[in-house]
Design a protein around this motif. Structure first.
Motif, PDB file in Angstrom:
ATOM      1  N   ALA A  32      -0.765   6.020 -10.087  1.00  0.00           N
ATOM      2  CA  ALA A  32      -1.765   4.963 -10.198  1.00  0.00           C
ATOM      3  C   ALA A  32      -1.320   3.890 -11.190  1.00  0.00           C
ATOM      4  O   ALA A  32      -1.530   2.690 -10.967  1.00  0.00           O
ATOM      5  CB  ALA A  32      -3.114   5.542 -10.607  1.00  0.00           C
TER       6      ALA A  32
ATOM      7  N   ALA B  51       1.344   1.833  -9.463  1.00  0.00           N
ATOM      8  CA  ALA B  51       0.726   1.006  -8.426  1.00  0.00           C
ATOM      9  C   ALA B  51       0.002  -0.184  -9.044  1.00  0.00           C
ATOM     10  O   ALA B  51       0.082  -1.316  -8.539  1.00  0.00           O
ATOM     11  CB  ALA B  51      -0.243   1.851  -7.597  1.00  0.00           C
ATOM     12  N   ALA B  52      -0.692   0.031 -10.153  1.00  0.00           N
ATOM     13  CA  ALA B  52      -1.405  -1.058 -10.816  1.00  0.00           C
ATOM     14  C   ALA B  52      -0.439  -2.124 -11.301  1.00  0.00           C
ATOM     15  O   ALA B  52      -0.701  -3.330 -11.193  1.00  0.00           O
ATOM     16  CB  ALA B  52      -2.228  -0.512 -11.977  1.00  0.00           C
TER      17      ALA B  52
ATOM     18  N   SER C  28      -1.898  -0.817  -3.450  1.00  0.00           N
ATOM     19  CA  SER C  28      -3.200  -0.155  -3.284  1.00  0.00           C
ATOM     20  C   SER C  28      -3.042   1.139  -2.506  1.00  0.00           C
ATOM     21  O   SER C  28      -2.075   1.324  -1.760  1.00  0.00           O
ATOM     22  CB  SER C  28      -4.168  -1.090  -2.552  1.00  0.00           C
TER      23      SER C  28
ATOM     24  N   ARG D 196      -7.265   1.762  -7.865  1.00  0.00           N
ATOM     25  CA  ARG D 196      -6.218   1.449  -6.887  1.00  0.00           C
ATOM     26  C   ARG D 196      -6.589   1.808  -5.458  1.00  0.00           C
ATOM     27  O   ARG D 196      -5.800   1.564  -4.542  1.00  0.00           O
ATOM     28  CB  ARG D 196      -4.865   2.117  -7.228  1.00  0.00           C
TER      29      ARG D 196
ATOM     30  N   SER E  66       0.827  -1.210   0.000  1.00  0.00           N
ATOM     31  CA  SER E  66       0.000   0.000   0.000  1.00  0.00           C
ATOM     32  C   SER E  66       0.852   1.248   0.000  1.00  0.00           C
ATOM     33  O   SER E  66       2.031   1.231   0.355  1.00  0.00           O
ATOM     34  CB  SER E  66      -0.920   0.015   1.230  1.00  0.00           C
TER      35      SER E  66
END
Length: 351
Positions: free
Chosen positions: A193, A196-197, A202, A280, A176
């Motif tokens: 984002a 993160a993806a 998350s 996310r 996270s």
């Protein structure tokens, strides 16, 4: 994942609304310790069984630890084990150049004592100054503690895209990142984002109600004069200014009010529900002044926005001017409007 839970890591599930702890720290008025513990348990009973705190939030880890003990003694260890607690490790700015493995271990051990637990559910790492380049090394020391079993999950707080990419490239298993995300501030939606993806990270989002500005209280109200009541309002008023100013903010509140009226909830609930829908996003972190507020916050997880709701909100956001840049870049400029109000050495002298 359901509307009310999210699997943040393998076998590790949280509620999609997280009870924030910042309001229980120093600087927000006197705290009745016994009542605070009672309110934390009421939050648990309302369906918000994940909590956010930090090493730098004065007394908050201890309060959550007391709530966990009260749950265990009154309802059993199995019930208390359902409480998930996310803390942070925020090295002081003045210590970054000399940070050591022992320093990191000492803060983790302190959090373990305060939270009355043998393993921290999630430690979220923050770093004030990228000119001090040892954040990857420090995250490696945290990962050692994870492998020892003292920490279950690792996360970050407020890292921008290039630095988060460095940490991930070093093999640190992040689940996270905690960051600011709201209808007023969509900086996470861009390059971060996408990173993160790609890496299964998350977002745990604070600021979804902008320190209370995104609420019915401010609808139709003239722009407040300075000085504002507290540092939180100062911080989020700067975000409103960057978004496009008070008039556009009022248009946003009107749109949120129209959506809220259709769902039978207030502006703050819709603002947080909107964040929960973004890519996310695992959860929103919200404060609670009392038990009634905790129950209202639980209602965020019951709201399902439709296409018309989203269009009303998007039409106003499309007129916004900012804030611009990557996550937390504005706040890292210690001489700028956003960074100059931050406090950087909150662990100094703590035990």
């Amino acid at each position: 994942m359901t509307a009310k839970t999210f699997e943040l890591g393998p076998g590790y599930t949280i509620s999609r609304v997280i009870r924030g702890g910042w309001q229980l720290a120093g600087g927000h008025g006197a705290i009745d310790r016994n009542q605070a513990v009672t309110d934390l348990i009421a939050t648990f009973d309302a369906g918000i069984w994940t909590y956010d705190c930090a090493d730098i939030y004065t007394g908050v880890e201890e309060l959550i630890g007391a709530a966990r003990l009260r749950l265990a003694s009154g309802r059993g260890l199995d019930v208390a084990a359902r409480m998930k607690v996310h803390t942070k490790l925020v090295p002081d700015l003045e210590r970054l150049a000399t940070i050591s493995r022992d320093y990191v271990r000492g803060i983790v051990e302190q959090s373990l004592r305060r939270l009355k637990t043998e393993r921290l559910d999630l430690v979220q790492f923050h770093w004030w100054d990228y000119d001090q380049p040892r954040y990857v090394e420090a995250m490696g020391w945290l990962d050692e503690l994870r492998r020892e079993g003292k920490v279950r999950n690792l996360g970050t707080t407020n890292f921008d895209t290039p630095r988060l990419a460095e940490i991930l490239a070093a093999g640190i298993p992040l689940v996270s990142q905690q960051l600011q995300y709201s209808v007023l501030d969509q900086r996470p939606a861009h390059s971060l984002a996408a990173l993160a993806a790609k890496n299964g990270v998350s977002f745990l989002c604070y600021g979804s109600v902008a320190g209370g500005f995104l609420s019915d209280k401010w609808l139709g109200v003239p722009e407040p004069a300075t000085p504002l009541e507290n540092r939180s309002l100062v911080k989020y008023k700067l975000i409103i200014d960057d978004f496009g100013g008070w008039d556009l903010f009022q248009q946003l509140l009107q749109a949120l009010k129209a959506v809220g009226d259709r769902h039978g909830v207030d502006i703050a609930t819709i603002a947080s529900a909107w964040v929960l829908e973004q890519p996310r996003v695992a959860a929103v972190i919200v404060g609670a002044r009392n038990q009634a507020h905790a129950l209202a916050n639980a209602g965020i997880m019951d709201v399902a926005l439709d296409a018309d709701d989203r269009a009303k909100i998007a039409a106003v956001i499309a007129q916004s001017q900012g804030p611009l840049g990557d996550v937390y870049t504005l706040e890292r400029d210690r001489h700028g409007r956003h960074g100059s109000i931050m406090q950087y050495n909150l662990n100094a002298g703590r035990t």
